[in-house]
Design an enzyme around this catalytic site. Structure first.
Site, PDB file in Angstrom:
ATOM      1  N   ASP A   2      78.174   4.662 -85.302  1.00  0.00           N
ATOM      2  CA  ASP A   2      78.740   5.981 -85.441  1.00  0.00           C
ATOM      3  C   ASP A   2      78.764   6.856 -83.817  1.00  0.00           C
ATOM      4  O   ASP A   2      77.793   6.374 -83.244  1.00  0.00           O
ATOM      5  CB  ASP A   2      77.554   7.134 -86.917  1.00  0.00           C
ATOM      6  CG  ASP A   2      78.667   8.159 -87.215  1.00  0.00           C
ATOM      7  OD1 ASP A   2      79.296   8.490 -86.823  1.00  0.00           O
ATOM      8  OD2 ASP A   2      78.329   7.848 -88.457  1.00  0.00           O
ATOM      9  N   ASP A  51      86.239  11.623 -92.304  1.00  0.00           N
ATOM     10  CA  ASP A  51      84.874  11.841 -93.013  1.00  0.00           C
ATOM     11  C   ASP A  51      85.384  12.829 -94.811  1.00  0.00           C
ATOM     12  O   ASP A  51      85.232  12.633 -96.125  1.00  0.00           O
ATOM     13  CB  ASP A  51      83.878  12.904 -92.321  1.00  0.00           C
ATOM     14  CG  ASP A  51      82.941  12.000 -92.147  1.00  0.00           C
ATOM     15  OD1 ASP A  51      82.886  10.705 -92.224  1.00  0.00           O
ATOM     16  OD2 ASP A  51      82.371  12.415 -91.380  1.00  0.00           O
TER      17      ASP A  51
HETATM   18  C1  GLA Z   1      78.865  11.193 -89.521  1.00  0.00           C
HETATM   19  C2  GLA Z   1      79.581   9.544 -90.506  1.00  0.00           C
HETATM   20  C3  GLA Z   1      79.817   9.733 -91.809  1.00  0.00           C
HETATM   21  C4  GLA Z   1      78.069   9.584 -92.236  1.00  0.00           C
HETATM   22  C5  GLA Z   1      77.114  10.192 -91.525  1.00  0.00           C
HETATM   23  C6  GLA Z   1      75.836  10.105 -91.356  1.00  0.00           C
HETATM   24  O1  GLA Z   1      79.382  12.189 -89.919  1.00  0.00           O
HETATM   25  O2  GLA Z   1      80.799   9.749 -89.983  1.00  0.00           O
HETATM   26  O3  GLA Z   1      80.090   9.543 -92.752  1.00  0.00           O
HETATM   27  O4  GLA Z   1      77.879   8.111 -91.857  1.00  0.00           O
HETATM   28  O5  GLA Z   1      77.670  10.361 -90.118  1.00  0.00           O
HETATM   29  O6  GLA Z   1      75.109  11.181 -90.593  1.00  0.00           O
END
Ligand code: GLA
Length: 740
Positions: free
Chosen positions: A480, A550
């Protein structure tokens, strides 16, 4: 490290598919014309009488016998636009009165900034050329690299800029390539968005002037993606000429689409020149990213099908298990804990979810954020990559063993390039983050960006990830990256070298990914950046899949996925089924609708399955089993976007056809039935007209009287008609056709 990357890339290209159609790369020394043919496309350029490298033609494949005369410069357009500026050069230096976007702009020691590049020599390879250009007086050399894919006709272009002067030269602007199109009426397609709203297909007529799509953020960005498609005339899914391109770079980038004063179109893309400056010391080189470009005579759909095949066959990495295979394996069906447990992960809680996931038929269990350091929320933990002893007193091993015993492999979330100020790492190394000394350090999600360009930071990130993968049986990393840059200072270097950060950060990211894959040849990686903030053909050389957004609302996802597939293949498009009502839009939808929305890509489950009823569990189990049978067709087949969900459409539908035409899968969605309207007949595409295909329902019914089996010609001409009862809000159906 560089050597490791080239070994890695060499391994990648060694595994490329043998080409179906012979490529042609030829040079006519009499006319000085370079010619590249692949798939349905030809690309021609040549040395004009002045010595400039000039584009001659890019479009549908020409006859082999066509004799092409030498490139002829365009005339001066009054005294205001010299021929140097009006002629479509392959890689124009800024100098000699160039008013359009330059491919290269430099500043010599002493203040001279005039650069005029002329052809010097070239070397040929079966699928391309390296063409050497040089300034008319000074020791700035540029090698242009051209490689054509014989199957798709997609051309990979990049440049190496070398300073052979005795003094340093500052590169102020460097493109990977410039593409040119003749005067015509065109529509520009590009992808824009924001967090939780990525992949909006934006379509507009090209007008005189420049449309700039870019990221100044240090990474690819949610707001625009480095992809374009230019269609002659109006947008059309299945007809008409389309020229498209995608830039392989995960740092700040820019693509300028210009229609000049003579109505010619140029697309110039590469490093973003904003705040750029790469000091080339004597003897040093700068490699640009690769800019891929292709041509389709079959509309936007044809263009995306070419790109999908190219990405899956030639860009995506292979693991040890798939080395030598023509295509990577379809993605395993994942379970991901994020939306179910957020930061509140524990050994017991994750084991309970894993039991449920295994019962659904899940292949891979992924524990998301919250497992490390003092991570209770997003204020702490990043940088401290040890297992949290309260949540996992016995380490990760018992959970991983349990996941394996349940027949799944194990994946883990990491965010390696970030640090929370409230971490041990930051207390020890406050100088490791991007910053301008003495200035405030702007936070995003309570975190700062580590300066990955620094050798010590690169070594630290590689070191902890290597240790994590060595000590634990981990099959998959969700990598990420949850904010963009601010204060991009690198005060370890001399002031004139500090802007190298824009190049070295991204190169080190690639180097770490390549090195990890070499040391752990079975590892698979997902690129996530708060959703789809780091998706491009650069990172896709090192990762197996991406997290598009997301936003997991199944209705929003129809548009998000539709936009995504203009540039990227369903193979890499992860799509989770999450809880209803959805956290973002508060929209309630049935599990069947959510499942079918996600089944158009690489399926995952991200819901709190611990709370699912027996009926929900049974529905998911049945549809996951059905998905397993057809997923290769869905993620690696040819995609036809039959009805677009864009623009508030009442209906939408997609169809994929396996590359050997043996199977096809159709998805149909209703947003909201109005005035009792029935679903339009779906005239299928891409089937073998002479073959017989048996039809089976995955979910939903067709009109009574629909044949159980018919020819490809029937399904393509008569089409599929839904049952009259297929009405309502947020309804979905899916069918498969198997060649007999
Ligand atoms: C980001 C990712 C999510 C999740 C969060 C965790 O927003 O896109 O899918 O993994 O971080 O903190």
């Amino acid at each position: 490290m560089l050597k490791t990357i080239s070994t890695f890339l060499a391994l990648l290209s060694a595994s490329l598919v043998a080409s179906a159609q012979p490529a042609a790369a030829s040079f006519d020394s009499a006319t000085k014309v370079f010619r590249l043919d692949g798939g349905g496309a030809s690309y021609l350029f040549g040395v004009n009488p002045r010595g400039e490298l000039q584009q001659i033609y890019w479009g549908g494949r020409l006859a082999a016998a066509d004799g092409i005369p030498q490139a002829a410069p365009l005339p001066e357009w009054a005294s205001f636009d010299s021929s140097y500026s009006t002629t479509p050069q392959e890689f124009a230096g800024w100098g000699a009165g160039l008013f359009v976007e330059p491919a290269l702009k430099v500043s010599f020691a002493g203040g001279n900034r005039d650069l005029v590049l002329h052809y010097q020599s070239h070397t040929a390879a079966p699928e391309g050329f390296d063409v050497l250009l040089k300034d008319i007086q000074r020791g700035v050399f540029v090698t242009l690299h051209y490689v054509i894919d014989p199957e798709s006709g997609i051309l990979a272009r990049s440049a190496t800029i070398e300073n052979r002067e005795a003094q340093p030269v500052t590169v102020e602007q460097a493109a990977a390539a410039a593409w040119a199109l003749p005067p015509a009426r065109y529509t520009l397609n590009y992808l824009t968005g924001r967090w939780a709203g990525e992949w909006t297909l934006t379509q507009e007529a090209l007008h005189p002037g420049a449309r700039v799509i870019e990221s100044r953020r240090g990474s690819t960005g949610h707001q625009a993606n480095p992809w374009f498609a230019i269609q002659a005339g109006d947008p059309d899914e299945e007809h008409g000429e389309v020229w498209f391109g995608a830039l392989g770079w995960s740092g700040s980038w820019r693509i300028a689409v210009e229609q000049d004063q003579l109505d010619r179109v140029r697309v110039t893309g590469g490093f973003n020149p904003f705040d750029f400056g790469y000091l080339l010391h004597p003897g040093e080189r700068l490699e640009t990213p690769v800019f891929y470009g292709g041509y389709s005579a079959n509309g936007l759909g044809g263009a995306s099908r070419l790109l999908h095949r190219f990405e899956t066959g030639h860009i995506l990495p292979r693991t040890a298990a798939t080395a030598g295979e023509a295509l990577p394996k379809p993605r395993p069906v994942v379970y991901n804990s994020w939306e179910a447990t957020e930061f509140n992960v524990t050994e017991g809680g994750q084991m309970a979810l894993a039991e449920k996931a295994a019962a659904l038929g899940i292949d891979r269990f992924v524990m998301d954020d919250g497992w490390f350091g003092l991570r209770k929320d997003d204020h702490a933990g990043l940088g401290d990559w040890y297992v949290n002893p309260e949540k996992f007193p016995r380490g990760l091993k018992p959970l991983i063993d349990r996941v394996h015993a349940l027949g799944m492999d194990f994946g883990l979330w990491v965010e390696p390039e970030m640090v929370n100020p409230g971490s041990e790492l930051y207390r020890k190394h406050p100088d490791w983050v991007l910053n301008f000394p003495g200035r405030p350090r702007s936070e995003g999600r309570n975190q700062l960006v580590l300066n990955l360009a620094r050798p010590d930071v690169r070594a630290y990130v590689l070191g902890f990830l290597d240790k994590l993968l060595t000590e634990n049986d981990i099959a998959f990393l969700k990598w990420d990256y949850n904010r963009n840059w601010s204060e991009p200072g690198w005060d370890q270097l001399a002031p004139e070298d500090q802007k190298r950060v824009y190049v070295e950060f991204t190169r080190n990211l690639y180097a770490i990914l390549a090195e990890l894959r070499l040391r752990h040849p079975r590892i698979e990686i997902e690129s996530c950046s708060g959703g789809g903030g780091r998706v491009d053909l650069g990172i896709l050389r090192y990762v197996d899949e991406v997290w598009p957004s997301d936003n997991t609302d199944p209705f929003d996802r129809l548009t998000i996925q539709d936009g995504f597939t203009y540039a990227y293949a369903p193979q890499i498009m992860m799509a989770w089924v999450t809880d209803s009502p959805h956290w973002l839009n508060h929209r309630a939808t049935s599990l069947s609708y959510r499942m079918l929305s996600s089944m158009q890509g690489s399926l995952g489950i991200g819901a709190n399955i611990a709370k699912w009823t027996g009926e929900e569990t049974a529905t998911a189990r049945r549809l996951i089993a059905a998905y397993h049978q057809v997923r290769t067709t869905i993620v690696q087949g040819d995609l036809y976007r039959l009805i677009s969900p864009r623009g508030g459409s009442e209906f939408s539908a997609t169809q994929t056809v396996r590359q050997d035409k043996s199977q096809s899968v159709v998805f149909a969605f209703i947003h909201s039935t109005q005035e009792g309207r029935v679903f339009p007949a779906l005239k299928l595409k891409g089937l073998d007209p002479a073959a017989q295909y048996a039809l089976a329902s995955i979910e939903g019914k067709l009109r009574p009287g629909t044949p159980a089996s018919a020819s490809g010609a029937w399904w393509m001409n008569h089409g599929l008609e839904m049952d009259d009862g297929f009405r309502g809000d947020f309804q979905a159906a899916a069918f498969r056709l198997d060649r007999k």
